[in-house]
Design a protein around this motif. Structure first.
Motif, PDB file in Angstrom:
ATOM      1  N   THR A 246      17.961  74.804 -22.109  1.00 14.23           N
ATOM      2  CA  THR A 246      16.895  75.524 -21.420  1.00 14.23           C
ATOM      3  C   THR A 246      17.413  76.882 -20.973  1.00 14.23           C
ATOM      4  O   THR A 246      18.567  77.008 -20.537  1.00 14.23           O
ATOM      5  N   ARG A 247      16.596  77.883 -21.096  1.00 13.98           N
ATOM      6  CA  ARG A 247      16.989  79.229 -20.673  1.00 13.98           C
ATOM      7  C   ARG A 247      16.945  79.328 -19.154  1.00 13.98           C
ATOM      8  O   ARG A 247      16.066  78.779 -18.494  1.00 13.98           O
ATOM      9  N   GLY A 248      17.908  80.012 -18.592  1.00 17.42           N
ATOM     10  CA  GLY A 248      17.964  80.199 -17.150  1.00 17.42           C
ATOM     11  C   GLY A 248      18.870  79.189 -16.474  1.00 17.42           C
ATOM     12  O   GLY A 248      19.488  78.343 -17.113  1.00 17.42           O
ATOM     13  N   GLY A 249      18.967  79.321 -15.168  1.00 16.99           N
ATOM     14  CA  GLY A 249      19.898  78.540 -14.377  1.00 16.99           C
ATOM     15  C   GLY A 249      19.382  77.177 -13.998  1.00 16.99           C
ATOM     16  O   GLY A 249      18.289  76.769 -14.396  1.00 16.99           O
ATOM     17  N   PRO A 250      20.177  76.462 -13.197  1.00 17.36           N
ATOM     18  CA  PRO A 250      19.855  75.074 -12.869  1.00 17.36           C
ATOM     19  C   PRO A 250      18.831  74.892 -11.762  1.00 17.36           C
ATOM     20  O   PRO A 250      18.569  73.760 -11.357  1.00 17.36           O
ATOM     21  N   GLY A 251      18.278  75.975 -11.205  1.00 17.68           N
ATOM     22  CA  GLY A 251      17.200  75.816 -10.232  1.00 17.68           C
ATOM     23  C   GLY A 251      17.632  76.009  -8.792  1.00 17.68           C
ATOM     24  O   GLY A 251      18.693  76.557  -8.501  1.00 17.68           O
ATOM     25  N   ASP A 252      16.792  75.543  -7.859  1.00 15.41           N
ATOM     26  CA  ASP A 252      17.006  75.757  -6.439  1.00 15.41           C
ATOM     27  C   ASP A 252      18.219  74.989  -5.937  1.00 15.41           C
ATOM     28  O   ASP A 252      18.666  74.016  -6.543  1.00 15.41           O
ATOM     29  N   ASN A 253      18.739  75.456  -4.793  1.00 11.98           N
ATOM     30  CA  ASN A 253      19.778  74.691  -4.104  1.00 11.98           C
ATOM     31  C   ASN A 253      19.459  74.645  -2.632  1.00 11.98           C
ATOM     32  O   ASN A 253      18.992  75.616  -2.039  1.00 11.98           O
ATOM     33  N   THR A 254      19.700  73.492  -2.023  1.00 13.76           N
ATOM     34  CA  THR A 254      19.311  73.270  -0.634  1.00 13.76           C
ATOM     35  C   THR A 254      20.045  74.160   0.348  1.00 13.76           C
ATOM     36  O   THR A 254      19.558  74.409   1.446  1.00 13.76           O
TER      37      THR A 254
ATOM     38  N   ASP B 109      15.517  63.526  -3.998  1.00 10.67           N
ATOM     39  CA  ASP B 109      15.028  64.465  -5.002  1.00 10.67           C
ATOM     40  C   ASP B 109      14.239  65.627  -4.402  1.00 10.67           C
ATOM     41  O   ASP B 109      13.806  66.531  -5.122  1.00 10.67           O
ATOM     42  N   GLN B 110      14.062  65.633  -3.081  1.00 13.57           N
ATOM     43  CA  GLN B 110      13.342  66.721  -2.428  1.00 13.57           C
ATOM     44  C   GLN B 110      14.273  67.770  -1.819  1.00 13.57           C
ATOM     45  O   GLN B 110      13.823  68.863  -1.464  1.00 13.57           O
ATOM     46  N   LEU B 111      15.557  67.446  -1.675  1.00 14.00           N
ATOM     47  CA  LEU B 111      16.437  68.299  -0.885  1.00 14.00           C
ATOM     48  C   LEU B 111      16.506  69.724  -1.411  1.00 14.00           C
ATOM     49  O   LEU B 111      16.372  70.687  -0.644  1.00 14.00           O
ATOM     50  N   ASP B 112      16.739  69.887  -2.710  1.00 10.08           N
ATOM     51  CA  ASP B 112      16.980  71.229  -3.228  1.00 10.08           C
ATOM     52  C   ASP B 112      15.765  72.130  -3.153  1.00 10.08           C
ATOM     53  O   ASP B 112      15.902  73.351  -3.115  1.00 10.08           O
ATOM     54  N   THR B 113      14.581  71.567  -3.090  1.00  8.98           N
ATOM     55  CA  THR B 113      13.376  72.399  -3.037  1.00  8.98           C
ATOM     56  C   THR B 113      12.752  72.479  -1.659  1.00  8.98           C
ATOM     57  O   THR B 113      12.046  73.454  -1.355  1.00  8.98           O
ATOM     58  N   ASP B 114      13.015  71.490  -0.792  1.00  9.21           N
ATOM     59  CA  ASP B 114      12.261  71.407   0.456  1.00  9.21           C
ATOM     60  C   ASP B 114      13.091  71.557   1.731  1.00  9.21           C
ATOM     61  O   ASP B 114      12.520  71.750   2.807  1.00  9.21           O
TER      62      ASP B 114
END
Length: 504
Positions: A49-57, A375-380
């Motif tokens: 997938t293009r781009g990074g691994p997403g959000d981090n808490t 599974d909510q930590l990195d986004t919330d």
């Protein structure tokens, strides 16, 4: 994976802690583009997938990550490393396991200009010998998976109090702490892809045609530790030691007020030094203790005792008797886990089960402490860790709590402190800060102050978050040792194929 589920990075000022993502890079140079194209051929286009691994808490700055590659097997991971080695350093690989290195960066890399190597798909338990006490696991194997396989056997895994869905191997490679001891002690052999793509096995590895004692060092230099908190290779498998399951276990629960922090610490150290306690006793400041049901303003200690039923009954009774006679504690209990009517029955039962190798697959304690599912930590959630080591003395523990109070006064950020007792003389202090995501700058100012204040006292971190990797040269040992480590890196990885800036 290089050493953990994430890596360390460069920015330290509070102004850099906005959590805003940069635009992900696209490899422009021929070598980098060719390596990424080769990776797609190896693992399949659907696994890139293009781009990074997403959000981090932790709301650390998101690094400039061209793509994320997710191999399914160690052989695929090896071929990916070879492809990027051929790129000659135009882009580097940053590997992680399940990505749950929360509070330290989650899945973020140490530097920009990387391709992330997601090893969560390597999730096989390749081999296991319960009687001999070992298992061969891949980076994506979670502690819940391995513990479940060992249920109702005489062996157990050294679990942590994190989610059951975290990586056994990733946490061990970054010196995470289980409930029996530091998890690095459970590593007896490693399968490693070196920066040129060569696959090697170091330490103890099972031999199909004969049974050899499980011993990590072999003859000659002990090589397993070279790949702990290092970027000298990508670890694609490990032999993990399985521990003997105690016949019986009990947790003595103790509460005490702030003015008795020093005397309570002295008593706890005495019990540990004299062999009354087992595993990793833990103590919690009032902020952390609330997650285990303690009243506001109360410190909490969990003192585990294990062995035979008779020895557990005797030793826990001795600890409880001494605790009551000391007058230091507001509450002393040895029966919370066994008495359904006890006020802390449910949580203490789960704690005891964790000490017995059950990581609570339902994550009830974890969700109670964090206030949401894993599974909510990195986004919330906003969440940061600071992890220093303290001498196990009353003076050091009192000083550490005072420093947490100072940071609270300066920044308004309230930190929970959990002490993991690693022996007669050593405490791993887990400093955790939950914060509103809108208040990230204040939280990161608090983190910066924790590094500064604790280092001044000689309380040095044993793990680093992604925005403080330069502290390796300030607190990571003598300059001659650091120079030697970098010579090893330059020899094995002269073009920086694997995770530049990750501890080396």
């Amino acid at each position: 994976m290089t050493t953990s589920e994430t890596s360390a990075a460069s920015q330290t000022s509070a102004e850099s802690h906005t959590g805003d993502a940069q635009t992900s890079a696209d490899p422009q140079t021929t070598g980098a583009a060719a390596a990424l194209a080769a990776a797609e051929e190896i693992v399949g286009a659907d696994r890139v997938t293009r781009g990074g691994p997403g959000d981090n808490t932790g709301l650390f700055r998101q690094r400039d990550t061209a793509a994320t590659v997710a191999p399914r097997t160690a052989e695929q991971a090896q071929r990916v490393v070879k492809a990027f080695a051929a790129a000659g350093g135009e882009v580097s690989l940053h590997a992680y396991s399940t990505g749950r290195n929360w509070g330290l960066g989650s899945r973020e890399s140490a530097t920009d200009n990387v391709v992330a190597l997601d090893l969560s798909g390597l999730d096989a338990i390749r081999d296991i010998d319960v009687a001999a006490g070992w298992a061969v696991v891949e980076p994506g194997v979670t502690q819940g998976h391995l513990a479940g396989l060992l249920a109702d056997t005489e062996r157990m895994v050294n679990v942590t109090v994190s989610t059951a869905h975290s990586s056994v191997l990733g946490n061990a490679l970054d010196r995470g702490v289980g409930l029996r001891h530091q998890r690095v002690e459970d590593l007896v052999g490693l399968e490693v892809v070196l920066p040129d793509g060569e696959l090697v096995h170091v330490g103890w590895w099972p031999e199909g045609d004969r049974k050899t004692p499980v011993y990590p060092h072999t003859l000659g230099p002990s090589l397993v530790q070279l790949f702990v908190q290092s970027n000298l290779g990508v670890v694609t498998g490990a032999t993990i030691r399985l521990l003997a399951r105690p016949e019986a276990l009990r947790v003595v629960r103790l509460n005490y007020t702030p003015e008795n922090l020093g005397p309570a610490t002295a008593l706890l150290r005495r019990w540990v030094a004299q062999g009354l306690a087992s595993g990793v006793p833990k103590f919690y400041n009032p902020t952390a203790a609330r997650g285990y049901g303690s009243a506001p303003g109360q410190f909490l200690a969990h003192v585990p005792v294990d062995g035979t039923a008779a020895s557990v009954a005797a030793l826990s009774a001795i600890i409880a008797d001494e605790a009551v006679k000391s007058g230091v504690f507001t509450e002393v209990s040895t029966t919370d886990a066994t008495d359904p009517d006890a006020p802390h029955h449910e949580v203490t039962s789960l704690v005891e089960r964790s000490y017995l190798g059950d990581p609570d697959v339902s994550d009830r304690v974890f969700e109670q402490k964090m206030g949401m599912r894993a599974d909510q930590l990195d986004t919330d959630l906003g969440f940061l860790f600071f992890l220093p080591l303290l001498p196990f003395t009353a003076e050091a523990v009192v000083t550490a709590e005072r420093l947490l109070g100072q940071v609270h006064a300066e920044t308004g950020v309230l930190a929970g402190g959990t002490g993991n007792v690693l022996g007669d003389d050593l405490v791993d202090l887990v400093v955790a800060m939950k914060f509103d995501r809108a208040d990230a700058q204040a939280a990161h100012r608090a983190l910066d102050r924790l590094y500064e204040l604790f280092a001044e006292q000689g309380f040095l971190p044993y793990r680093l978050d992604v925005d403080h990797h330069e502290w390796i040269d300030r607190v990571g040992g003598r300059p001659s040792a650091r120079a030697f480590a970098r010579r090893l890196k330059d020899s094995l990885d002269p073009t920086g194929v694997i995770a530049p800036g990750r501890y080396l």
